[in-house]
Design a protein around this motif. Structure first.
Motif, mmCIF file in Angstrom:
data_model
loop_
_atom_site.group_PDB
_atom_site.id
_atom_site.type_symbol
_atom_site.label_atom_id
_atom_site.label_comp_id
_atom_site.label_asym_id
_atom_site.label_seq_id
_atom_site.Cartn_x
_atom_site.Cartn_y
_atom_site.Cartn_z
ATOM 1 N N TYR A 161 1.475 -1.111 0.123
ATOM 2 C CA TYR A 161 0.048 -0.173 -0.096
ATOM 3 C C TYR A 161 1.068 1.456 -0.234
ATOM 4 O O TYR A 161 1.975 1.594 0.682
ATOM 5 C CB TYR A 161 -0.963 -0.102 0.865
ATOM 6 N N GLU A 162 0.444 2.157 -0.776
ATOM 7 C CA GLU A 162 0.735 3.729 -1.193
ATOM 8 C C GLU A 162 0.285 4.334 -0.567
ATOM 9 O O GLU A 162 -0.605 5.114 -1.452
ATOM 10 C CB GLU A 162 2.098 3.331 -1.566
ATOM 11 N N ALA A 163 0.231 5.617 -0.313
ATOM 12 C CA ALA A 163 -0.633 6.809 -0.149
ATOM 13 C C ALA A 163 -0.966 7.151 -1.290
ATOM 14 O O ALA A 163 -2.064 7.820 -2.246
ATOM 15 C CB ALA A 163 -0.873 7.201 1.071
ATOM 16 N N ASP A 164 -0.118 7.654 -1.963
ATOM 17 C CA ASP A 164 -0.076 8.352 -2.752
ATOM 18 C C ASP A 164 -0.687 7.623 -3.790
ATOM 19 O O ASP A 164 -1.628 8.364 -4.815
ATOM 20 C CB ASP A 164 1.466 8.728 -3.704
ATOM 21 N N SER A 165 -0.492 6.892 -4.056
ATOM 22 C CA SER A 165 -0.858 5.687 -5.602
ATOM 23 C C SER A 165 -2.905 5.584 -5.616
ATOM 24 O O SER A 165 -3.506 5.375 -6.145
ATOM 25 C CB SER A 165 -0.601 3.733 -5.926
ATOM 26 N N ALA A 166 -3.145 5.210 -3.453
ATOM 27 C CA ALA A 166 -4.264 5.037 -3.159
ATOM 28 C C ALA A 166 -4.984 6.295 -2.932
ATOM 29 O O ALA A 166 -6.337 6.249 -4.108
ATOM 30 C CB ALA A 166 -4.364 4.247 -1.960
ATOM 31 N N ASP A 167 -4.512 7.041 -3.275
ATOM 32 C CA ASP A 167 -5.460 8.806 -3.858
ATOM 33 C C ASP A 167 -5.641 9.025 -5.126
ATOM 34 O O ASP A 167 -7.108 9.268 -5.422
ATOM 35 C CB ASP A 167 -4.307 9.807 -3.443
ATOM 36 N N LEU A 168 -5.222 7.558 -6.437
ATOM 37 C CA LEU A 168 -6.392 7.827 -7.783
ATOM 38 C C LEU A 168 -7.654 6.861 -7.659
ATOM 39 O O LEU A 168 -8.226 6.748 -8.744
ATOM 40 C CB LEU A 168 -5.004 7.055 -8.390
ATOM 41 N N ASN A 169 -7.857 6.675 -6.428
ATOM 42 C CA ASN A 169 -9.141 5.733 -6.181
ATOM 43 C C ASN A 169 -9.835 6.643 -6.108
ATOM 44 O O ASN A 169 -10.705 6.335 -6.104
ATOM 45 C CB ASN A 169 -8.566 4.595 -5.412
ATOM 46 N N ALA A 170 -9.819 8.187 -5.634
ATOM 47 C CA ALA A 170 -10.941 9.227 -5.384
ATOM 48 C C ALA A 170 -12.065 8.946 -6.536
ATOM 49 O O ALA A 170 -11.500 8.885 -7.842
ATOM 50 C CB ALA A 170 -10.407 10.128 -4.787
ATOM 51 N N GLY A 171 -13.206 8.663 -6.207
ATOM 52 C CA GLY A 171 -13.800 9.211 -7.457
ATOM 53 C C GLY A 171 -15.426 9.194 -6.677
ATOM 54 O O GLY A 171 -15.965 8.592 -5.611
ATOM 55 N N GLU A 172 -16.881 8.941 -7.655
ATOM 56 C CA GLU A 172 -18.203 8.866 -6.837
ATOM 57 C C GLU A 172 -18.792 7.738 -7.658
ATOM 58 O O GLU A 172 -19.035 7.330 -9.284
ATOM 59 C CB GLU A 172 -18.382 10.149 -7.223
ATOM 60 N N ASN A 173 -19.234 7.117 -6.857
ATOM 61 C CA ASN A 173 -20.442 5.838 -7.488
ATOM 62 C C ASN A 173 -21.721 6.076 -8.149
ATOM 63 O O ASN A 173 -22.722 6.786 -6.563
ATOM 64 C CB ASN A 173 -20.168 5.378 -6.416
ATOM 65 N N PRO B 282 -25.852 0.373 -5.137
ATOM 66 C CA PRO B 282 -25.011 0.676 -3.727
ATOM 67 C C PRO B 282 -23.524 0.081 -3.444
ATOM 68 O O PRO B 282 -23.865 -0.786 -3.984
ATOM 69 C CB PRO B 282 -25.692 0.928 -2.489
ATOM 70 N N TYR B 283 -23.075 0.443 -3.765
ATOM 71 C CA TYR B 283 -21.277 0.131 -2.757
ATOM 72 C C TYR B 283 -20.408 0.501 -2.257
ATOM 73 O O TYR B 283 -20.854 1.767 -1.672
ATOM 74 C CB TYR B 283 -20.787 -0.105 -4.789
ATOM 75 N N TYR B 284 -19.220 0.029 -1.653
ATOM 76 C CA TYR B 284 -18.633 0.430 -0.825
ATOM 77 C C TYR B 284 -17.671 1.933 -1.597
ATOM 78 O O TYR B 284 -17.765 2.431 -2.611
ATOM 79 C CB TYR B 284 -17.364 -0.607 -0.426
ATOM 80 N N GLU B 285 -17.194 2.919 -0.555
ATOM 81 C CA GLU B 285 -16.611 4.079 -1.045
ATOM 82 C C GLU B 285 -15.782 3.383 -2.160
ATOM 83 O O GLU B 285 -15.052 2.379 -1.653
ATOM 84 C CB GLU B 285 -15.894 4.503 0.079
ATOM 85 N N LEU B 286 -15.599 4.196 -3.558
ATOM 86 C CA LEU B 286 -14.335 3.427 -4.078
ATOM 87 C C LEU B 286 -13.210 3.166 -3.632
ATOM 88 O O LEU B 286 -12.913 2.523 -3.864
ATOM 89 C CB LEU B 286 -14.762 4.109 -5.058
ATOM 90 N N HIS B 287 -12.560 4.234 -2.781
ATOM 91 C CA HIS B 287 -10.753 4.312 -2.269
ATOM 92 C C HIS B 287 -10.973 3.197 -0.667
ATOM 93 O O HIS B 287 -9.924 3.096 -0.505
ATOM 94 C CB HIS B 287 -10.949 5.298 -1.709
ATOM 95 N N HIS B 288 -11.782 2.299 -0.342
ATOM 96 C CA HIS B 288 -11.615 1.449 -0.335
ATOM 97 C C HIS B 288 -11.778 0.284 -0.353
ATOM 98 O O HIS B 288 -12.079 -0.820 0.454
ATOM 99 C CB HIS B 288 -12.974 1.471 1.392
ATOM 100 N N SER B 289 -12.573 -0.142 -1.272
ATOM 101 C CA SER B 289 -12.974 -1.263 -2.028
ATOM 102 C C SER B 289 -12.008 -1.587 -3.389
ATOM 103 O O SER B 289 -12.270 -2.722 -4.319
ATOM 104 C CB SER B 289 -14.178 -0.747 -2.750
ATOM 105 N N ARG B 290 -10.803 -0.504 -4.197
ATOM 106 C CA ARG B 290 -9.631 -1.028 -4.309
ATOM 107 C C ARG B 290 -8.801 -1.158 -4.231
ATOM 108 O O ARG B 290 -8.001 0.538 -3.119
ATOM 109 C CB ARG B 290 -10.332 -0.021 -6.020
ATOM 110 N N LEU B 291 -7.557 -1.556 -3.969
ATOM 111 C CA LEU B 291 -6.208 -1.155 -3.740
ATOM 112 C C LEU B 291 -5.137 -1.437 -5.328
ATOM 113 O O LEU B 291 -5.510 -2.576 -6.038
ATOM 114 C CB LEU B 291 -5.873 -2.498 -3.290
#
Length: 88
Positions: free
Chosen positions: A50-62, A66-75
């Motif tokens: 896990y790297e925070a900078d890469s994880a920030d690329l997962n930000a988005g809106e579903n 209804p589903y999990y928050e995108l930044h919590h459901s993709r790695l």
């Protein structure tokens, strides 16, 4: 061989096949192609963990079901989201 392109000075890198995504599907395809004698680049947007900078690329809106928050459901790292499947 693992190469961090962010820390390398590769001007040219050539293989028979380039697979985008180092999750379970990408890894499986790479292994089969290697077994068939092909050279393969497996391109992953994250690192080996896990790297925070890469994880920030997962930000988005579903906007769908209804589903999990995108930044919590993709790695974004080698192995991908299989790291949080918990065997499911």
């Amino acid at each position: 061989m693992h190469v961090d392109f962010e820390k390398s000075d590769f001007a040219d890198f050539a293989t028979d096949v380039c697979i985008i995504g180092g999750g379970v599907a990408g890894i499986t395809m790479a292994r089969r192609l290697l077994k068939a004698g092909r050279t393969v680049t497996l391109l992953e947007s994250g690192g080996l963990d896990y790297e925070a900078d890469s994880a920030d690329l997962n930000a988005g809106e579903n906007v769908g079901e209804p589903y999990y928050e995108l930044h919590h459901s993709r790695l974004r790292f080698f192995g991908g989201t299989t790291a949080i499947w918990g065997g499911a």
